[in-house]
Design a protein around this motif. Sequence first.
Motif, PDB file in Angstrom:
ATOM      1  N   UNK A 127       0.633  -1.147   0.120  1.00  0.00           N
ATOM      2  CA  UNK A 127       0.064   0.005   0.020  1.00  0.00           C
ATOM      3  C   UNK A 127       0.916   1.219   0.259  1.00  0.00           C
ATOM      4  N   UNK A 128       0.453   2.134  -0.501  1.00  0.00           N
ATOM      5  CA  UNK A 128       1.198   3.566  -0.790  1.00  0.00           C
ATOM      6  C   UNK A 128       0.211   4.726  -0.543  1.00  0.00           C
ATOM      7  N   UNK A 129      -1.116   4.450  -0.075  1.00  0.00           N
ATOM      8  CA  UNK A 129      -2.037   5.434   0.161  1.00  0.00           C
ATOM      9  C   UNK A 129      -2.734   5.170   1.543  1.00  0.00           C
ATOM     10  N   UNK A 130      -2.513   5.999   2.583  1.00  0.00           N
ATOM     11  CA  UNK A 130      -2.653   5.873   3.783  1.00  0.00           C
ATOM     12  C   UNK A 130      -4.358   5.360   3.903  1.00  0.00           C
ATOM     13  N   UNK A 131      -5.220   6.136   3.239  1.00  0.00           N
ATOM     14  CA  UNK A 131      -6.573   5.762   3.598  1.00  0.00           C
ATOM     15  C   UNK A 131      -7.130   4.409   2.928  1.00  0.00           C
TER      16      UNK A 131
END
Length: 271
Positions: A127-131
């Motif tokens: 994952x590279x997007x916190x949300x």
Amino acid sequence: MTSIPGIPAAAQSTRLAHLDAHTYRDWAVGEHSTVLLPAGAFEQHGPHLPLGTDAILSTAIAEAVGSRIGAKVAEPLSYGYKSQQKSGGGDHLPGTVSLDAAALIGQARCIMAGFLAQGIRNLVVLNGHYENYQFLYEAADLALADAGAGHGHGPQPTVLLLSYWDYVTEGTLATVYPDGFPGWGIEHGGVLETSLMLHLRPELVALDRAVSHPPAALPRFDRLPVVASRTPDTGCLSAPDGSDERKGALLFEQVTAELSGDVATELGLPG
């Protein structure tokens, strides 16, 4: 990546999209077949970074990890869950196009279940997007249920879920942020992402457009609808002051090395 005589170049690529179907079929049923699935977002990152930053970074890290441990890299999830004001500036900002929870879970579940149904032994969601995180978790759980994991005999498929920033060490943070790390909550369009992009895709970085400003001062609660004025005008939650390619190289090498080791050890892969 070192060329292997007698094997077509496409088959040696870490990217699954570069393989032909028959090469993929034979590889997929191998004892250690492992697919890395990068996940990002289509999200504003201020005036100096591209909208695809999250997917670009997670994919580059996945390719580096794949080449180390003999895994293949799927095409990234390039749209992510709704940008939130306290971690991504907010879904109200121009340039950000998001998925709702059901859409992200459904898309990720279908992709994971498809790979598992074709015999892939291990899936690593990078994952590279916190949300995104909890919705990717739900998708993985449902995909494993679709595959009948936990039932029957013989080897069972495995899914690992991680975010690349969790592999940044305290020592690396001290070098990247010599004046003190401001915290992950406001690292959006800031030094970490800007430095990584300067190392990996400098042609996409407009550092002359970067704006120096104080970090966002946000409340300890979420308010809906958002109060737009609480997000800095740049859309960045902290300034990219001090970003450079050397910091990006340090971040990239340290994260990919430790992430590769962790995954290889957990899954019993060469690494």
